[in-house]
Design a protein around this motif. Structure first.
Motif, PDB file in Angstrom:
ATOM      1  N   UNK A   1     -56.148 -20.963 -47.257  1.00  0.00           N
ATOM      2  CA  UNK A   1     -55.786 -21.966 -48.260  1.00  0.00           C
ATOM      3  C   UNK A   1     -55.230 -23.263 -47.660  1.00  0.00           C
ATOM      4  N   UNK A   2     -55.217 -23.374 -46.326  1.00  0.00           N
ATOM      5  CA  UNK A   2     -54.736 -24.578 -45.639  1.00  0.00           C
ATOM      6  C   UNK A   2     -55.935 -25.414 -45.228  1.00  0.00           C
ATOM      7  N   UNK A   3     -55.841 -26.724 -45.448  1.00  0.00           N
ATOM      8  CA  UNK A   3     -56.921 -27.620 -45.040  1.00  0.00           C
ATOM      9  C   UNK A   3     -57.118 -27.538 -43.527  1.00  0.00           C
ATOM     10  N   UNK A   4     -58.374 -27.602 -43.103  1.00  0.00           N
ATOM     11  CA  UNK A   4     -58.723 -27.522 -41.685  1.00  0.00           C
ATOM     12  C   UNK A   4     -59.557 -28.752 -41.329  1.00  0.00           C
ATOM     13  N   UNK A   5     -58.910 -29.900 -41.063  1.00  0.00           N
ATOM     14  CA  UNK A   5     -59.676 -31.115 -40.796  1.00  0.00           C
ATOM     15  C   UNK A   5     -60.578 -31.021 -39.564  1.00  0.00           C
ATOM     16  N   UNK A   6     -60.146 -30.292 -38.542  1.00  0.00           N
ATOM     17  CA  UNK A   6     -60.997 -30.153 -37.355  1.00  0.00           C
ATOM     18  C   UNK A   6     -62.234 -29.328 -37.690  1.00  0.00           C
ATOM     19  N   UNK A   7     -62.057 -28.255 -38.442  1.00  0.00           N
ATOM     20  CA  UNK A   7     -63.201 -27.456 -38.866  1.00  0.00           C
ATOM     21  C   UNK A   7     -64.162 -28.259 -39.722  1.00  0.00           C
ATOM     22  N   UNK A   8     -63.608 -29.084 -40.623  1.00  0.00           N
ATOM     23  CA  UNK A   8     -64.439 -29.926 -41.483  1.00  0.00           C
ATOM     24  C   UNK A   8     -65.220 -30.932 -40.651  1.00  0.00           C
ATOM     25  N   UNK A   9     -64.582 -31.524 -39.630  1.00  0.00           N
ATOM     26  CA  UNK A   9     -65.268 -32.481 -38.757  1.00  0.00           C
ATOM     27  C   UNK A   9     -66.405 -31.798 -37.995  1.00  0.00           C
ATOM     28  N   UNK A  10     -66.185 -30.580 -37.544  1.00  0.00           N
ATOM     29  CA  UNK A  10     -67.230 -29.832 -36.837  1.00  0.00           C
ATOM     30  C   UNK A  10     -68.390 -29.549 -37.791  1.00  0.00           C
ATOM     31  N   UNK A  11     -68.073 -29.154 -39.032  1.00  0.00           N
ATOM     32  CA  UNK A  11     -69.121 -28.881 -40.022  1.00  0.00           C
ATOM     33  C   UNK A  11     -69.953 -30.134 -40.290  1.00  0.00           C
ATOM     34  N   UNK A  12     -69.287 -31.284 -40.456  1.00  0.00           N
ATOM     35  CA  UNK A  12     -70.021 -32.538 -40.693  1.00  0.00           C
ATOM     36  C   UNK A  12     -70.863 -32.907 -39.477  1.00  0.00           C
ATOM     37  N   UNK A  13     -70.326 -32.670 -38.276  1.00  0.00           N
ATOM     38  CA  UNK A  13     -71.095 -32.934 -37.064  1.00  0.00           C
ATOM     39  C   UNK A  13     -72.339 -32.075 -36.982  1.00  0.00           C
ATOM     40  N   UNK A  14     -72.197 -30.810 -37.355  1.00  0.00           N
ATOM     41  CA  UNK A  14     -73.368 -29.919 -37.379  1.00  0.00           C
ATOM     42  C   UNK A  14     -74.422 -30.450 -38.343  1.00  0.00           C
ATOM     43  N   UNK A  15     -73.985 -30.867 -39.536  1.00  0.00           N
ATOM     44  CA  UNK A  15     -74.918 -31.392 -40.541  1.00  0.00           C
ATOM     45  C   UNK A  15     -75.623 -32.641 -40.029  1.00  0.00           C
ATOM     46  N   UNK A  16     -74.878 -33.531 -39.370  1.00  0.00           N
ATOM     47  CA  UNK A  16     -75.493 -34.768 -38.874  1.00  0.00           C
ATOM     48  C   UNK A  16     -76.467 -34.507 -37.733  1.00  0.00           C
ATOM     49  N   UNK A  17     -76.312 -33.363 -37.063  1.00  0.00           N
ATOM     50  CA  UNK A  17     -77.245 -33.001 -35.992  1.00  0.00           C
ATOM     51  C   UNK A  17     -78.425 -32.181 -36.502  1.00  0.00           C
ATOM     52  N   UNK A  18     -78.489 -31.990 -37.811  1.00  0.00           N
ATOM     53  CA  UNK A  18     -79.628 -31.294 -38.400  1.00  0.00           C
ATOM     54  C   UNK A  18     -79.403 -29.819 -38.687  1.00  0.00           C
ATOM     55  N   UNK A  19     -78.199 -29.326 -38.485  1.00  0.00           N
ATOM     56  CA  UNK A  19     -77.897 -27.923 -38.771  1.00  0.00           C
ATOM     57  C   UNK A  19     -77.369 -27.806 -40.204  1.00  0.00           C
ATOM     58  N   UNK A  20     -78.272 -27.974 -41.153  1.00  0.00           N
ATOM     59  CA  UNK A  20     -77.899 -28.024 -42.566  1.00  0.00           C
ATOM     60  C   UNK A  20     -77.379 -26.680 -43.074  1.00  0.00           C
ATOM     61  N   UNK A  21     -77.696 -25.600 -42.421  1.00  0.00           N
ATOM     62  CA  UNK A  21     -77.278 -24.278 -42.865  1.00  0.00           C
ATOM     63  C   UNK A  21     -75.818 -23.959 -42.591  1.00  0.00           C
ATOM     64  N   UNK A  22     -75.112 -24.811 -41.846  1.00  0.00           N
ATOM     65  CA  UNK A  22     -73.695 -24.579 -41.558  1.00  0.00           C
ATOM     66  C   UNK A  22     -72.895 -25.113 -42.745  1.00  0.00           C
TER      67      UNK A  22
END
Length: 81
Positions: free
Chosen positions: A12-33
């Motif tokens: 239940x705690x925000x994870x800004x580093x995890x969110x940044x990694x998820x967005x980075x994955x999406x921008x690199x074409x890993x849409x399934x993350x």
């Protein structure tokens, strides 16, 4: 003995580093993350009389030194002789 302790941000705690990694994955074409939660893995070598003593020591270390119990959870992943 050798042990692994995994520390992660509570669900239940925000994870800004995890969110940044998820967005980075999406921008690199890993849409399934869909989500990423980051954490820390500690590899600890310790002297303990037995497995129970090792578990007690690791629990105390994790609560007092390795994690911030307000925002993080921990779990002992393994203990090997």
């Amino acid at each position: 003995m050798k042990a692994l302790v995994h520390v992660t941000v509570k669900p239940d705690v925000l994870d800004p580093q995890g969110r940044a990694i998820q967005r980075g994955c999406a921008s690199l074409g890993y849409a399934g993350v869909r989500d990423v939660r980051q954490g820390k893995l500690f590899e600890i070598e310790l002297d303990a009389a037995d497995r129970g003593a090792a578990e007690r020591l690791l629990s105390e270390l994790a609560q007092k030194v390795l994690s911030n119990p307000v925002v993080e959870d921990y779990r002992v992943v393994s203990i090997e002789d």
